[in-house]
Design a protein around this motif. Sequence first.
Motif, PDB file in Angstrom:
ATOM      1  N   GLU B  85       0.828  -1.218   0.000  1.00 50.10           N
ATOM      2  CA  GLU B  85       0.000   0.000   0.000  1.00 50.10           C
ATOM      3  C   GLU B  85       0.859   1.263   0.000  1.00 50.10           C
ATOM      4  O   GLU B  85       0.440   2.313  -0.474  1.00 50.10           O
ATOM      5  CB  GLU B  85      -0.936  -0.007   1.216  1.00 50.10           C
ATOM      6  N   LYS B  86       2.063   1.169   0.559  1.00 49.72           N
ATOM      7  CA  LYS B  86       2.946   2.343   0.582  1.00 49.72           C
ATOM      8  C   LYS B  86       3.933   2.321  -0.583  1.00 49.72           C
ATOM      9  O   LYS B  86       4.858   3.139  -0.643  1.00 49.72           O
ATOM     10  CB  LYS B  86       3.725   2.403   1.909  1.00 49.72           C
ATOM     11  N   GLY B  87       3.778   1.358  -1.483  1.00 50.46           N
ATOM     12  CA  GLY B  87       4.631   1.312  -2.672  1.00 50.46           C
ATOM     13  C   GLY B  87       6.061   0.905  -2.381  1.00 50.46           C
ATOM     14  O   GLY B  87       6.983   1.297  -3.102  1.00 50.46           O
ATOM     15  N   LEU B  88       6.257   0.112  -1.336  1.00 48.81           N
ATOM     16  CA  LEU B  88       7.618  -0.297  -0.969  1.00 48.81           C
ATOM     17  C   LEU B  88       7.818  -1.794  -1.194  1.00 48.81           C
ATOM     18  O   LEU B  88       6.859  -2.571  -1.232  1.00 48.81           O
ATOM     19  CB  LEU B  88       7.870   0.010   0.520  1.00 48.81           C
ATOM     20  N   VAL B  89       9.083  -2.163  -1.328  1.00 51.02           N
ATOM     21  CA  VAL B  89       9.444  -3.582  -1.301  1.00 51.02           C
ATOM     22  C   VAL B  89      10.470  -3.748  -0.179  1.00 51.02           C
ATOM     23  O   VAL B  89      11.167  -2.788   0.179  1.00 51.02           O
ATOM     24  CB  VAL B  89      10.042  -4.068  -2.642  1.00 51.02           C
ATOM     25  N   SER B  90      10.562  -4.945   0.358  1.00 47.87           N
ATOM     26  CA  SER B  90      11.387  -5.121   1.559  1.00 47.87           C
ATOM     27  C   SER B  90      12.863  -4.834   1.303  1.00 47.87           C
ATOM     28  O   SER B  90      13.603  -4.517   2.228  1.00 47.87           O
ATOM     29  CB  SER B  90      11.186  -6.518   2.167  1.00 47.87           C
ATOM     30  N   GLU B  91      13.295  -4.899   0.022  1.00 47.65           N
ATOM     31  CA  GLU B  91      14.697  -4.583  -0.286  1.00 47.65           C
ATOM     32  C   GLU B  91      15.014  -3.101  -0.029  1.00 47.65           C
ATOM     33  O   GLU B  91      16.182  -2.718   0.043  1.00 47.65           O
ATOM     34  CB  GLU B  91      15.022  -4.922  -1.745  1.00 47.65           C
ATOM     35  N   GLN B  92      13.993  -2.260   0.067  1.00 52.68           N
ATOM     36  CA  GLN B  92      14.226  -0.834   0.341  1.00 52.68           C
ATOM     37  C   GLN B  92      14.360  -0.553   1.836  1.00 52.68           C
ATOM     38  O   GLN B  92      14.554   0.601   2.228  1.00 52.68           O
ATOM     39  CB  GLN B  92      13.075   0.006  -0.245  1.00 52.68           C
ATOM     40  N   LEU B  93      14.241  -1.580   2.636  1.00 53.02           N
ATOM     41  CA  LEU B  93      14.358  -1.398   4.082  1.00 53.02           C
ATOM     42  C   LEU B  93      15.787  -1.688   4.522  1.00 53.02           C
ATOM     43  O   LEU B  93      16.491  -2.480   3.884  1.00 53.02           O
ATOM     44  CB  LEU B  93      13.372  -2.309   4.817  1.00 53.02           C
ATOM     45  N   THR B  94      16.216  -1.063   5.599  1.00 54.96           N
ATOM     46  CA  THR B  94      17.627  -1.180   5.984  1.00 54.96           C
ATOM     47  C   THR B  94      17.934  -2.461   6.745  1.00 54.96           C
ATOM     48  O   THR B  94      19.086  -2.829   6.878  1.00 54.96           O
ATOM     49  CB  THR B  94      18.062  -0.003   6.869  1.00 54.96           C
ATOM     50  N   LEU B  95      16.909  -3.106   7.285  1.00 57.86           N
ATOM     51  CA  LEU B  95      17.155  -4.298   8.087  1.00 57.86           C
ATOM     52  C   LEU B  95      16.440  -5.498   7.482  1.00 57.86           C
ATOM     53  O   LEU B  95      15.405  -5.338   6.832  1.00 57.86           O
ATOM     54  CB  LEU B  95      16.643  -4.075   9.526  1.00 57.86           C
ATOM     55  N   PRO B  96      16.989  -6.696   7.700  1.00 52.32           N
ATOM     56  CA  PRO B  96      16.278  -7.886   7.216  1.00 52.32           C
ATOM     57  C   PRO B  96      14.970  -8.064   7.990  1.00 52.32           C
ATOM     58  O   PRO B  96      14.969  -8.028   9.229  1.00 52.32           O
ATOM     59  CB  PRO B  96      17.255  -9.031   7.507  1.00 52.32           C
ATOM     60  N   VAL B  97      13.880  -8.190   7.249  1.00 54.68           N
ATOM     61  CA  VAL B  97      12.576  -8.372   7.897  1.00 54.68           C
ATOM     62  C   VAL B  97      11.891  -9.596   7.311  1.00 54.68           C
ATOM     63  O   VAL B  97      12.196 -10.025   6.203  1.00 54.68           O
ATOM     64  CB  VAL B  97      11.661  -7.144   7.681  1.00 54.68           C
ATOM     65  N   LYS B  98      10.975 -10.140   8.089  1.00 54.33           N
ATOM     66  CA  LYS B  98      10.111 -11.199   7.579  1.00 54.33           C
ATOM     67  C   LYS B  98       8.767 -10.568   7.260  1.00 54.33           C
ATOM     68  O   LYS B  98       8.320  -9.672   7.973  1.00 54.33           O
ATOM     69  CB  LYS B  98       9.952 -12.301   8.626  1.00 54.33           C
ATOM     70  N   THR B  99       8.138 -11.010   6.168  1.00 56.85           N
ATOM     71  CA  THR B  99       6.822 -10.455   5.850  1.00 56.85           C
ATOM     72  C   THR B  99       5.741 -11.446   6.257  1.00 56.85           C
ATOM     73  O   THR B  99       5.953 -12.656   6.280  1.00 56.85           O
ATOM     74  CB  THR B  99       6.677 -10.118   4.356  1.00 56.85           C
ATOM     75  N   ILE B 100       4.590 -10.863   6.596  1.00 57.67           N
ATOM     76  CA  ILE B 100       3.460 -11.675   7.015  1.00 57.67           C
ATOM     77  C   ILE B 100       2.213 -11.080   6.376  1.00 57.67           C
ATOM     78  O   ILE B 100       2.104  -9.856   6.255  1.00 57.67           O
ATOM     79  CB  ILE B 100       3.359 -11.699   8.562  1.00 57.67           C
TER      80      ILE B 100
END
Lengths: 131, 118
Positions: B85-100
């Motif tokens: 919804e915010k037009g982001l992909v997890s690669e644009q984040l600075t830390l490794p995250v898990k998606t749910i």
Amino acid sequence: MKFAVQINSSPYAGAAGEMGYQFILAALASGHSVLQIFFYFDGIYHGLAAQLPPDDERQFLRRWSQLSQQHGIDLVICISAAQRRGLLSLEESRRQNRIDQDLAPGFRISGLGQLVEATINADRFIVFPGA
Amino acid sequence: MKKYLIIMRHPPHGSIHVQEQLDIILTLAAFDRAVSLLFLDESVFQLFRGQSAEQYDHKETLAIFDALALYDVDDLWVEAESLIEKGLVSEQLTLPVKTISRARVSQFMSGFDVILGG
């Protein structure tokens, strides 16, 4: 069951105070106990001693102080959130070379460690969010 | 020992909120509690790479997030729909995250003893 409660909005800019208060009354009426109310974010304004709403309006200070006196509920204001917003206890004011006593009777100022302890000691920790 | 989930819902720098939430997280970590974070709604911007609060004279909350791993706070979850919804992909984040996925959030939350939102 033992509850602890966190209040995150100021008396006049959110519903956390009213909802938290009603929740606590209902919990006590059902035979549960409430260990602590932790005031955080703008919720710290609940502890401001000089609040003087008109007599025909809701009296938050009287409510909290009754809960403290009649049910032994610990009213804790977070020190870092409070200092940031200018709410100082007499002891802290003196340390900062001021003369104010901002903190209402019945409240105490302490750190976030008290929040952590409340989450450990209570069976349920209920957060009433800010605006 | 109780497991804690902190629910983030606020964007960075809009108010003091995120900084004060981080204070809670750091205090829990100092007490050796097991803490996980779940980012919902606009809070997905909190980890957005390249942000700067310098011109607002605001504390760089991203630097605090980057340091959380030092305190063993590294179980980070991001709701997939919020990212989209915010037009982001997890690669644009600075830390490794898990998606749910949103559909699984409720069940995910039931795995924790203390949930701190708001």
